[in-house]
Design a protein around this motif. Structure first.
Motif, short mmCIF file in Angstrom:
data_model
loop_
_atom_site.label_atom_id
_atom_site.label_comp_id
_atom_site.label_asym_id
_atom_site.label_seq_id
_atom_site.Cartn_x
_atom_site.Cartn_y
_atom_site.Cartn_z
N THR A 62 0.83 -1.21 0.00
CA THR A 62 0.00 0.00 0.00
C THR A 62 0.87 1.26 0.00
OG1 THR A 62 -1.76 -1.15 1.19
CG2 THR A 62 -1.81 1.26 1.22
N ALA A 63 1.92 1.24 0.82
CA ALA A 63 2.83 2.38 0.90
C ALA A 63 3.90 2.34 -0.18
CB ALA A 63 3.49 2.42 2.27
N GLY A 64 3.97 1.22 -0.92
CA GLY A 64 4.98 1.09 -1.96
C GLY A 64 6.38 0.94 -1.41
N SER A 65 6.49 0.24 -0.26
CA SER A 65 7.78 0.10 0.40
C SER A 65 8.15 -1.37 0.60
CB SER A 65 7.78 0.79 1.78
OG SER A 65 7.60 2.18 1.64
N ALA A 66 9.44 -1.63 0.54
CA ALA A 66 9.99 -2.91 0.93
C ALA A 66 10.98 -2.64 2.06
CB ALA A 66 10.70 -3.59 -0.23
N TYR A 67 11.18 -3.64 2.92
CA TYR A 67 12.09 -3.48 4.05
C TYR A 67 13.24 -4.46 3.89
CZ TYR A 67 8.42 -0.58 5.90
OH TYR A 67 7.49 0.43 6.05
N ILE A 68 14.45 -3.93 3.91
CA ILE A 68 15.61 -4.75 3.61
C ILE A 68 16.65 -4.68 4.72
CG2 ILE A 68 15.28 -4.39 1.13
CD1 ILE A 68 17.92 -2.61 1.34
N ILE A 69 17.58 -5.63 4.68
CA ILE A 69 18.76 -5.62 5.54
C ILE A 69 19.97 -5.83 4.64
CG2 ILE A 69 20.05 -6.90 7.29
CD1 ILE A 69 17.46 -7.46 8.70
N ASP A 70 20.92 -4.89 4.72
CA ASP A 70 22.16 -5.00 3.97
C ASP A 70 23.30 -5.04 4.99
OD1 ASP A 70 24.40 -4.79 2.38
OD2 ASP A 70 23.58 -3.21 1.10
N SER A 71 24.02 -6.16 5.05
CA SER A 71 25.09 -6.34 6.04
C SER A 71 26.47 -6.06 5.48
CB SER A 71 25.05 -7.77 6.59
OG SER A 71 23.82 -8.04 7.21
N PHE A 72 26.55 -5.70 4.20
CA PHE A 72 27.87 -5.47 3.61
C PHE A 72 27.79 -4.31 2.64
CE2 PHE A 72 31.43 -6.67 0.66
CZ PHE A 72 32.46 -6.57 1.58
N LEU A 73 27.70 -3.14 3.22
CA LEU A 73 27.55 -1.90 2.46
C LEU A 73 28.87 -1.14 2.56
CD1 LEU A 73 25.66 0.11 1.00
CD2 LEU A 73 24.90 0.88 3.24
N LEU A 74 29.69 -1.20 1.50
CA LEU A 74 31.04 -0.65 1.57
C LEU A 74 31.05 0.85 1.27
CD1 LEU A 74 33.23 -3.35 -0.21
CD2 LEU A 74 33.10 -2.86 2.22
N ASP A 75 31.70 1.61 2.18
CA ASP A 75 31.86 3.03 1.88
C ASP A 75 33.15 3.23 1.08
OD1 ASP A 75 33.99 2.89 3.64
OD2 ASP A 75 33.07 4.13 5.20
N MET A 76 33.48 4.48 0.80
CA MET A 76 34.62 4.77 -0.07
C MET A 76 35.95 4.32 0.53
SD MET A 76 33.26 6.02 -2.76
CE MET A 76 34.57 6.85 -3.66
N SER A 77 36.02 4.21 1.87
CA SER A 77 37.26 3.79 2.52
C SER A 77 37.39 2.28 2.59
CB SER A 77 37.32 4.36 3.94
OG SER A 77 36.37 3.71 4.78
N GLY A 78 36.33 1.55 2.21
CA GLY A 78 36.36 0.10 2.28
C GLY A 78 35.78 -0.45 3.56
N GLN A 79 35.27 0.43 4.45
CA GLN A 79 34.65 -0.03 5.69
C GLN A 79 33.27 -0.60 5.40
OE1 GLN A 79 34.00 3.06 8.58
NE2 GLN A 79 33.25 1.67 10.15
N ALA A 80 32.94 -1.72 6.06
CA ALA A 80 31.64 -2.35 5.87
C ALA A 80 30.61 -1.70 6.79
CB ALA A 80 31.73 -3.84 6.15
#
Length: 391
Positions: free
Chosen positions: A138-156
């Motif tokens: 109804t709201a057009g949303s999904a709920y997710i979990i991302d455990s490995f999201l790398l930033d520019m420095s390589g930190q997870a």
């Protein structure tokens, strides 16, 4: 329509998107399985290389799901078929899984998540794996979990929260269901008990409780042995996989495919030709080589080998600390080596390219020697465990 959600453990930063997401799903379903165990169950070290795509190396999500289906510890269904991933078929399948309390593994192009976190916007879109644990159509949303999201420095980093459903659906190229199959298609059923589960005491009776504790300890011991046996088997597969003929969908002519050690050695050989590419193509290839060897490649192999030794001290009673030290040193050498590859692309130092590739081949052969020794120690540990059981 009401929001569908499944309870999930607290999100933790992982080491690799696929294995971290699988770990979260197993934990949500009541089983404790480490990323390292899942890496070996999926055959993560058996990277592939094809002469049809000479400048790429890695292992596809579909290939790893196929391997996991043989060692999943519970029924597993996966699909990468476009017709099964169309909204009309996929959404009902996702809802069925969530209604049963089963989070879903989603293979996505990370660009479809660019509206929920800046890291997705700052990096090029790449194949990625996340967990789906909720839907609100109804709201057009999904709920997710991302455990490995790398930033520019390589930190997870981690992300847990809503994403636009329509945007997410446009980026999905595969789905995995650890539970009842929502499709009549491909699935892999395995014998119960292959994975490690949480054991609850059965009643107040002390004798039954003691028997249950002994049974749980025996199961844990058997599971640890099975994990070591699988790791030893994967290492041998890595070292012994021959070249094989393949016919990729994108290439009408027969191409040679390689796996494991042979894939890496052929990859470094094929890269010799990239120095002849125009400068922009050469720089881009260097970036992709850096990424392919770092994410899902040799760097992850070294990380999970360290974890294997750490998680099984009983298998390395005298050599564990030395193995950790040696693997950490090897990882540091590879990190420096990959940075050199990356910088050569930035500076267009093509005259240094071939000598550096030759060093890469030498490092791969050195690592293979370490793996042979490690596999022999695993075999010894398994033999020792079998003898202890007999005694």
């Amino acid at each position: 329509m009401r929001t569908l959600t499944t309870p999930m453990p607290e999100v933790q930063a992982g080491t690799h998107c696929l294995f971290a997401s699988l770990r979260s799903i197993y934990e949500a379903l009541g089983e404790s399985v480490t990323e390292t165990e899942l890496y070996f169950r999926c055959g993560g070290m058996l990277v592939e290389h094809s002469s049809a795509q000479p400048y790429r190396i890695g292992r596809s999500g579909e290939a790893m799901m196929e391997e996991l289906a043989k060692h999943a510890g519970r029924p597993l269904t996966y699909t990468f078929k476009p017709d099964e991933l169309q909204e009309g078929r996929l959404l009902p399948a996702l809802e069925q899984a969530l209604l049963r309390g089963e989070p879903v593994l989603l293979f996505v192009h990370s660009g479809c998540l660019d509206r929920c976190h800046e890291v997705y916007r700052e990096n090029p879109s790449r194949p990625h794996v996340i967990c789906l644990n909720g839907l609100d159509r109804t709201a057009g949303s999904a709920y997710i979990i991302d455990s490995f999201l790398l930033d520019m420095s390589g930190q997870a980093l981690t992300y847990q929260g809503p994403v636009p459903l329509r945007r997410l659906l446009g980026g999905i190229y595969g789905a995995g269901f650890v539970g009842k199959s929502p499709y009549a298609g491909r699935s892999g059923a395995v014998s119960p008990g292959a994975g490690r589960g949480r054991i609850a005491a059965a009643g107040d009776d002390s004798a039954r409780t003691a028997a249950g504790a002994l049974g749980a300890a025996a199961r844990r011991s058997a599971d640890q042995e099975e994990g070591l046996r699988l790791a030893a088997s994967r290492i041998r597969e890595y070292l012994e996989s021959p070249a094989h003929a393949t016919v990729p969908a994108q290439a009408p002519d027969e191409a040679l495919g390689y796996s494991g050690e042979a894939a890496y050695l052929r990859f470094f050989e094929a890269l010799q030709e990239t120095a002849e590419l125009p400068d922009p193509a050469f720089a881009e290839t260097c970036r992709e080589v850096y990424y392919g060897l770092r994410i899902g490649g040799v760097m992850h192999m070294l990380l999970y080998l360290q974890e294997l030794v750490s998680e099984h001290p009983e298998a390395f009673p005298e050599t564990g600390k030395e193995w950790i030290r040696e693997l950490e040193e090897e990882q540091l050498c590879w990190r420096k080596y990959l940075l050199q590859l990356y910088k050569i692309g930035l500076k267009l130092q093509k005259e240094q390219w071939k000598p550096l590739l030759e060093r890469g081949e030498e490092r791969m052969l050195r690592l293979s020697g370490m793996l042979r020794t490690l596999a022999a120690e695993l075999d010894t540990a398994l033999h020792r465990a079998a003898k202890n059981r007999q005694d």
